[in-house]
Design a protein around this motif. Sequence first.
Motif: not given
Length: 271
Positions: A191-201, A224-226
């Motif tokens: 998948r490719r959402s366009g938001s790293a923060a959302v992907d991590l969550c 998001g990493d934390l």
Amino acid sequence: MTDPLHRELLDLAQEAARRAGELLRDGRPADLAVARTKSSPIDVVTEMDIAAEKLITDLISGVRPEDGFLGEEGADTEGTSGIRWVIDPLDGTVNYLYGLPTWAVSIAAEQDGETVVGVVGAPMRGETYHAVRGAGAWATGAWEGERALSCRPAPPLDQALVSTGFNYVSEVRAHQAEVAARLVPLLRDIRRSGSAAVDLCDVACGRLDGYYERGLNAWDFGAGDLIAREAGALTGGRSGGRPSRDLTVAATPGVFEPLQQLLEDFGAWHD
């Protein structure tokens, strides 16, 4: 029990993310235009990115004037308190520019160089995710109260749903596409959402089995990493390393190791 300082930082980050999210959601002009570009003509910044970062930094510095800042849109001060705020005021700017819903406000607080608080607000989802180091990851949304987050049980790699992102520099994108083409036959799908923060969550929420991307900055993955780690995911960069511009990987245990190894084998971290 949460450290009182960390509780204060969390409360402040949540308030800043809420206000910035409301500004971005409710204040988006119908004629929203690109204010400037960064790494390439398609790596854009809008006037709303800039306004949201100013709102966040003004709010936090009004309460904690000795803290430092590192923000995507230019905030960069050392501070004297040992606390630094790492801010992406609008992660997923191209989505936002086009009116797509997958964008977020990401705010992390570091204490002496270690991330201790992370908040990601996704206003168009009606969800906010947060974590304090050592206290788990949580979310608020359409449900009542806070919900504890936990990553998915690990499937076999060929049944793993993995997300990624692509850089805005054409040569880098071409290499990333080659890596994805080699990887996708070995997975359930990409998948490719366009938001790293959302992907991590989404890894933290159990909506993805894994995520990887090259070219991220500290503000892209800080919060998001934390949140992903506190939900039980493993995160890192190249083998044995921490998340970095070379490579950021987050996945449920059991998927993380083989995914990271494939990315190393495929040279996902270099041109």
